[in-house]
Design an enzyme around this catalytic site. Structure first.
Site, mmCIF file in Angstrom:
data_model
loop_
_atom_site.group_PDB
_atom_site.id
_atom_site.type_symbol
_atom_site.label_atom_id
_atom_site.label_comp_id
_atom_site.label_asym_id
_atom_site.label_seq_id
_atom_site.Cartn_x
_atom_site.Cartn_y
_atom_site.Cartn_z
ATOM 1 N N SER A 37 0.778 -1.143 -0.160
ATOM 2 C CA SER A 37 0.089 -0.064 0.161
ATOM 3 C C SER A 37 0.670 1.384 0.142
ATOM 4 O O SER A 37 0.233 2.368 0.077
ATOM 5 C CB SER A 37 -0.865 -0.156 1.195
ATOM 6 O OG SER A 37 -0.117 0.112 2.404
ATOM 7 N N ASP A 203 19.876 -1.739 -4.340
ATOM 8 C CA ASP A 203 20.324 -0.498 -4.520
ATOM 9 C C ASP A 203 20.130 -0.153 -5.977
ATOM 10 O O ASP A 203 20.911 -0.736 -6.781
ATOM 11 C CB ASP A 203 21.784 -0.233 -4.044
ATOM 12 C CG ASP A 203 22.439 1.269 -4.317
ATOM 13 O OD1 ASP A 203 21.628 1.925 -5.002
ATOM 14 O OD2 ASP A 203 23.351 1.632 -3.463
ATOM 15 N N HIS A 204 19.002 0.618 -5.980
ATOM 16 C CA HIS A 204 18.408 0.859 -7.274
ATOM 17 C C HIS A 204 19.373 1.250 -8.560
ATOM 18 O O HIS A 204 19.338 1.083 -9.657
ATOM 19 C CB HIS A 204 17.218 1.582 -7.613
ATOM 20 C CG HIS A 204 17.359 2.947 -7.230
ATOM 21 N ND1 HIS A 204 17.109 3.557 -6.312
ATOM 22 C CD2 HIS A 204 17.171 4.069 -8.297
ATOM 23 C CE1 HIS A 204 17.466 5.086 -6.304
ATOM 24 N NE2 HIS A 204 17.531 5.207 -7.615
ATOM 25 N N GLU A 242 19.530 16.929 -7.314
ATOM 26 C CA GLU A 242 17.778 16.719 -7.487
ATOM 27 C C GLU A 242 17.553 18.381 -7.429
ATOM 28 O O GLU A 242 18.013 19.030 -6.727
ATOM 29 C CB GLU A 242 17.381 16.182 -6.551
ATOM 30 C CG GLU A 242 17.422 14.774 -6.517
ATOM 31 C CD GLU A 242 16.547 13.817 -5.295
ATOM 32 O OE1 GLU A 242 16.272 12.475 -5.757
ATOM 33 O OE2 GLU A 242 16.483 14.360 -4.440
ATOM 34 N N HIS A 266 24.351 4.713 -2.878
ATOM 35 C CA HIS A 266 24.462 4.866 -4.440
ATOM 36 C C HIS A 266 25.743 5.655 -4.854
ATOM 37 O O HIS A 266 26.342 4.687 -5.671
ATOM 38 C CB HIS A 266 23.369 6.190 -4.759
ATOM 39 C CG HIS A 266 21.976 5.935 -4.534
ATOM 40 N ND1 HIS A 266 21.522 4.690 -4.391
ATOM 41 C CD2 HIS A 266 20.933 6.499 -4.242
ATOM 42 C CE1 HIS A 266 20.039 4.869 -4.061
ATOM 43 N NE2 HIS A 266 19.919 5.742 -3.918
ATOM 44 N N LYS A 364 20.721 15.796 -12.185
ATOM 45 C CA LYS A 364 21.982 15.260 -12.822
ATOM 46 C C LYS A 364 22.477 14.032 -11.926
ATOM 47 O O LYS A 364 22.569 14.260 -10.573
ATOM 48 C CB LYS A 364 22.601 16.199 -13.377
ATOM 49 C CG LYS A 364 23.983 15.739 -14.032
ATOM 50 C CD LYS A 364 24.705 16.783 -14.395
ATOM 51 C CE LYS A 364 25.527 17.606 -13.367
ATOM 52 N NZ LYS A 364 26.627 18.537 -13.788
#
Length: 514
Positions: A37, A203-204, A242, A266, A364
């Site tokens: 959810s 870790d995307h 960001e 990251h 970036k």
């Protein structure tokens, strides 16, 4: 238009067995999405699963079961699943309908047996629909959950929902703790119930196309690999920017800060892939062995090598402290620049700067490798060469180089050799990071997931400086929303890294045409 002319051969990567005994899941598989959810599930997990489903990459007969505390009927659950899935053509709408028919939902608490017992009944009901009744039943558990409930949910999955005869895998989202101690506590809890080869820590960033491409760019190109050393490279910057602030998520962000949120995971992952030695093969263990080795060469980070910032309001853009979810007077950094060194024979003396910030001037993520000055002689004050790997947006690799300006005069100008993906591979779709990683988990490929010893070393590097910041509470330097960061950034980089900005006018043309 073909991305690669038919007359040209494409190279095939030779991969050795991972040695973990894992197998690709091709049939008789159910995936449970815990936290179904929440925002992560609806914005990333379900769209990624649908992307894989529509392209035929999920196991045959896949069943998807959402599990969360919220009470939802099937219609409401399907609405949530499809909220961020785009279906611009009728064929995709039909495919989405098929996909939703495979999605069911169970409501339950994370720390009570009853919910997981209900989930087990739903799993067994779904498994009765498999065409192959005799083969083992495989189960994948995806935890799109806050870390506070990781270990208790993992334990309940093992206790109530573990497939006795099939393959079981558990996918864990970051953050993997807040420091070395909490990370070790979490990992001990997970490994008490699950084997390391069953755990996939996401870790995307490791699923992003340009991050996955770094090994090929370097080790499949002799001229690039030969230049990756302390004799030719002056400095390396790994940047994450960001253009928006916390936007109502300040309460969550304030608990972690930009270093824990972006750098420790990251950017450090990108650093290790960029600087590792050539692995024996492309198997998951060989790759991760080399990543661990290079991380062990990094010495303790000093406070003098850290610059912290926090954004303030600018016009109609609110400052960090203007966010009602942020504790009053918070000194949590929303920007950080940290210099690290790798004391290996290849990289000793080369400064690496990790930069990450919110509410900056652009979106970036990139790696910028700046080479050393040309030797003095016929050229003076000439622009340094730079190899830039643009991770996002507009994936690209370009080499800044010097060339003679056309005309009768002998004048040099900075220019570029440009590989912009949207132009070169115009007929190919770059997969989303979560699609790539979820597919890897179904395949049993750990290459792009974080191993336990790798995670331990990463926290060892950052925990001392994080504790020093938590204890000493240094006040971050203010910077305006929409700026490049703190005013002291350029001086900090020049002093610590020796990075020089080109005096000649230069604009990478790819940014203006895409």
């Amino acid at each position: 238009m073909a991305a690669v002319p038919s007359s040209e051969k494409t190279g095939e990567i030779r991969s050795a067995s991972s040695g973990s005994g894992q197998h690709a899941l091709t049939t008789n598989t159910a995936i449970v999405i815990a936290g179904a959810s929440g925002d992560l599930a609806k914005k990333k997990t379900f769209p990624a699963l649908f992307g894989l489903y529509q392209n035929g990459f999920l196991p045959n007969g896949i069943r998807i079961i959402g599990y969360a505390r919220s009470k939802m009927d099937p219609e409401e659950f399907h609405k949530r699943v499809s909220q961020y899935i785009k279906t611009p053509i009728p064929a995709l709408k039909d495919k989405l309908k098929e996909f939703l028919e495979r999605c069911t939902y169970v409501s339950g608490q994370y720390d009570e047996d009853q919910g997981f017992e209900d989930l087990e009944k739903e799993l067994q009901r779904c498994e009765e629909t498999y065409e192959d009744k005799e083969s083992p039943k495989n189960r994948v558990f995806y935890m799109a959950l806050p870390p506070s409930v990781f270990t208790v949910v993992a334990a309940n999955f093992k206790k109530h929902n573990y497939s006795k005869g099939g393959i079981n895998r558990i996918i864990v989202e970051k953050p993997f703790g807040k420091d070395l101690e909490s990370s070790r506590e979490m990992q001990a809890g997970l490994k008490k119930e699950w084997k390391e080869e069953e755990i996939f820590r996401i870790d995307h960033y490791l699923g992003k196309e340009m991050v996955k491409n770094m090994l090929v760019l370097r080790f499949a190109n002799v001229m690039l690999d030969a230049s990756f050393n302390k004799n030719l490279i002056s400095n390396v910057q790994i940047t994450f920017k960001e253009p928006f602030g916390t936007e109502g998520r300040g309460g969550y962000f304030d608990e972690f800060g930009i270093i824990r949120d972006v750098m420790q995971n990251h950017l450090l992952q990108v650093l290790s892939i960029l600087t590792m030695e050539r692995p024996v093969s492309f198997s998951s263990e060989d790759i991760r062995d080399e990543k661990v080795k290079v991380l062990r060469y990094i010495p303790e980070i000093k406070m003098e090598d850290v610059l912290l910032g926090q954004y303030v309001g600018n016009g109609d853009k609110p400052g960090y402290l203007d966010d009602e979810t942020v504790p009053k007077g918070s000194i949590c950094p929303t920007f950080a620049a940290i210099v690290v060194h790798i004391n290996s024979p290849r990289w000793e003396g080369v400064p690496f700067i990790l930069k990450a910030g919110k509410a900056l001037n652009e979106q970036k993520a990139e790696v910028r490798i700046q080479y050393k000055d040309t030797t003095s002689g016929i050229f003076s004050d000439i622009t340094r060469n730079e190899l830039v790997i643009r991770v996002q947006p507009n994936e690209a690799v370009y080499l800044k180089m010097n060339s003679k300006a056309p005309g009768l005069a002998m004048r040099t100008v900075p220019t570029e050799m440009d590989l912009t993906y949207k132009r070169r591979f115009s007929d190919l779709k770059i997969p989303e990071a979560y699609e790539a990683l979820i597919l890897d988990a179904f395949k049993g490929d750990h290459s792009n997931f974080v191993r336990d010893d790798e995670l331990d070393i990463a926290w060892k590097l950052f925990t001392p400086i994080l504790h020093q910041i938590d204890n000493d509470k240094p006040k971050p330097e203010p910077y305006e929303y929409g700026s490049r960061g703190p005013a002291a950034l350029d001086d900090f980089i020049a002093k610590k890294v020796g990075y020089t900005r080109s005096e000649a006018p230069y604009t990478w043309p790819s940014t203006s045409v895409l």
